[in-house]
Design a protein around this motif. Structure first.
Motif, short mmCIF file in Angstrom:
data_model
loop_
_atom_site.label_atom_id
_atom_site.label_comp_id
_atom_site.label_asym_id
_atom_site.label_seq_id
_atom_site.Cartn_x
_atom_site.Cartn_y
_atom_site.Cartn_z
N ALA A 6 44.68 4.31 11.52
CA ALA A 6 46.04 3.91 11.43
C ALA A 6 46.22 3.87 9.78
O ALA A 6 47.15 4.47 9.07
N GLN A 7 45.05 3.50 9.13
CA GLN A 7 45.06 3.65 7.63
C GLN A 7 45.26 4.96 7.18
O GLN A 7 46.28 5.10 6.16
N GLN A 8 44.77 6.04 7.69
CA GLN A 8 44.95 7.38 7.13
C GLN A 8 46.46 7.81 7.61
O GLN A 8 47.03 8.51 6.49
N VAL A 9 46.95 7.49 8.55
CA VAL A 9 48.45 7.60 8.67
C VAL A 9 49.40 7.19 7.78
O VAL A 9 50.28 7.79 7.04
N ILE A 10 49.08 5.67 7.64
CA ILE A 10 50.05 5.01 6.60
C ILE A 10 49.88 5.47 5.17
O ILE A 10 50.73 5.56 4.29
N ASP A 11 48.41 5.66 4.82
CA ASP A 11 48.09 6.46 3.48
C ASP A 11 48.81 7.57 3.30
O ASP A 11 49.41 7.79 2.11
N THR A 12 48.85 8.50 4.32
CA THR A 12 49.67 9.76 4.08
C THR A 12 51.30 9.50 3.86
O THR A 12 51.88 10.25 3.28
N LEU A 13 51.64 8.57 4.81
CA LEU A 13 53.16 8.33 4.46
C LEU A 13 53.57 7.68 3.04
O LEU A 13 54.56 8.06 2.84
N TRP A 14 52.72 6.97 2.62
CA TRP A 14 53.00 6.48 1.21
C TRP A 14 52.91 7.52 0.21
O TRP A 14 53.66 7.84 -0.59
N ILE A 15 51.92 8.63 0.30
CA ILE A 15 51.72 9.71 -0.65
C ILE A 15 52.81 10.72 -0.44
O ILE A 15 53.18 11.31 -1.32
N GLY A 16 53.16 10.85 0.75
CA GLY A 16 54.23 11.69 1.25
C GLY A 16 55.63 11.41 0.53
O GLY A 16 56.54 12.15 0.35
#
Length: 480
Positions: free
Chosen positions: A33-43
């Protein structure tokens, strides 16, 4: 450290195994879940930022594979010492694990930080992506000592049978990262927007937060580490390296072939093939989370029972774990087999055309190997718990380099050749993407058959039995 020992060496094996595994499964879900959310912010920054961070993933995966040595070595040796009622030796092994992690993490972090610009160019970064990728990689690399030390302490808790503490350490690591991500990426109050550099700082801060909590738990009543456990013993250090290093080799063998397969898929299936392979890999990484949690739990249970000289319980723990893991993955596979299209769209809603068709085919083929993945994970956990981590290394070396890559290479066109790590794969037979799909599933099934046969042979030879005065295992009657 022996609070869980009675349940592990005397209690119900299925109940204890599941209770230890559940926090570890949740922990793995939190990481995903962290990897997904992290990618959303960077996106929200730009596609270039996402590409830059994505480019560093295989490099960081390689670095963390090198840090597996202190993690796995600490877990296995702590579990064996706790099982043998040697709590002082278990605590001392935790200290050795943390020390090794700090040394390895510092060396790897320093070399990576200095060489980050060159490293990202070597893995294919273009002029637009390379500067951001180098900043992210170099910054996160400086946090490797923190991450390694935190993981070693976490391994000590899991080894003693306290998987809930391990969960809290990981939740803290992820929470600190996610809270700081938007603040450091986009700025807030006196903090200026730092972009990709801010995302990297948030990750490092997460490692630091996890380590602080791990130290607090280790110095408190959950482990009771004190200054008298800080003594260095060469024998302990050698044993830690001997047990942990083969798992690093195992990680390297699997990671390298995964990278190689991307080259094969790109040549054989183009963009559509790459899309299918990527989605399949993501789906499979989620599906095997229960198996991975059970394997970690079984590793500690087997280790404690080996230390307690209870080979029959070590065998039964492995057998129960194999049944649970294979059954769970078979159930998840059944859902995937019935609705592969829905699963594909859950991960990539806009997938269409050949990419969607290939993905549906790959997800269907993957299902046939899911029970085998669960069986192999738990069989190797049995070997690892007994200190036989070399078996895991050899098994994955044969699985990936002996079966998966050579079979997948048959998908290459006769006119193409792919060079991976200096090894050129000969032109294939142009059998197409289905060969790659079946290479993955087939290698999992072959591994399950091979490891299962070897396990049965070794159990008859006294795999979990205590050693006699000459250092040889005393053969014990196999019950499974």
């Amino acid at each position: 450290m022996s609070d869980q020992r009675s349940a592990i060496v005397e209690g119900s094996i299925p109940r204890t195994l599941v209770s230890l595994a559940l926090p570890l499964v949740v922990q793995n879900v939190v990481r995903v879940a962290q990897q997904v959310i992290d990618t959303l912010w960077i996106g929200r920054l730009s596609e270039t930022a996402v590409a830059a961070v994505g480019l560093t993933i295989p490099v960081l995966g390689l670095l963390f594979a090198l840090l597996v040595t202190p993690f796995v070595g600490t877990q296995i040796l702590v579990s064996q010492r706790v099982g043998a009622d040697d709590d002082a030796g278990a605590r001392r092994m935790v200290v050795h694990g943390v020390a090794l992690a700090l040394v390895l993490g510092t060396l790897l972090g320093a070399v990576t930080a200095v060489g980050a610009p060159r490293i990202v160019r070597l893995v294919g970064a273009g002029p637009d992506v390379a500067p951001l990728a180098a900043v992210y990689l170099g910054t996160v690399a400086l946090g490797l000592p923190l991450a390694g030390a935190s993981d070693a302490l976490e391994a000590g808790f899991v080894g003693q049978g306290d998987s809930r503490t391990s969960l809290w350490i990981n939740v803290t690591t992820v929470a600190v990262n996610l809270v700081l991500d938007p603040i450091l990426i986009f700025g807030a109050g006196p903090i200026p927007p730092l972009g990709v550099y801010g995302a990297a700082l948030a990750t490092v801060a997460g490692y630091g937060g996890g380590l602080c909590l791990a130290l607090a738990f280790a110095l408190g009543p959950r482990m009771r580490l004190t200054t008298r456990h800080l003594s260095f013993r060469a024998d302990d250090a050698r044993e830690l390296l001997a047990v942990g290093a083969p798992i690093t080799g195992r990680q390297m063998a699997s990671q390298s072939v995964r990278v190689a397969l991307v080259g094969v898929v790109a040549a054989a299936g183009g963009a559509a093939g790459l899309a299918a392979y990527t989605v399949g890999a993501r789906v499979a990484s989620v599906a095997v989370l229960p198996s991975q949690g059970l394997a970690q739990a079984a590793q500690s249970m087997v280790g404690q029972n080996v230390g307690a000289e209870q080979p029959d319980r070590a065998r039964r723990t492995t057998r129960v774990g194999v049944a649970l893991a294979a059954g769970l993955l078979a159930a998840l596979g059944a859902v995937q087999w019935v609705a592969p299209g829905a699963v594909a769209r859950l991960f990539v809603p806009d997938l269409s055309g050949d990419g969607f068709a290939f993905t549906v085919q790959y997800l269907t083929v993957l299902v046939y190997g899911y029970p085998a993945i669960g069986a192999v994970d738990l069989l190797l956990a049995g070997f690892n718990g007994a200190g036989r981590t070399q078996t895991s290394f050899v098994a994955d070396l044969l699985k990936y380099w002996g079966v998966r890559l050579p079979v997948a290479a048959l998908a290459l066109p006769p006119t193409a050749a792919v060079s991976i790590f200096g090894v050129t794969l000969a032109p294939g037979l142009d059998l197409g993407m289905p060969v790659v799909f079946w290479a993955v599933t087939g290698s999992n099934v072959v591994a399950a058959i091979g490891v299962g046969a070897y396990y049965a042979h070794e159990v008859r030879g006294g795999l979990f039995a205590p050693e006699d005065a000459d250092g040889d295992a005393e053969a014990a009657p196999a019950t499974d």
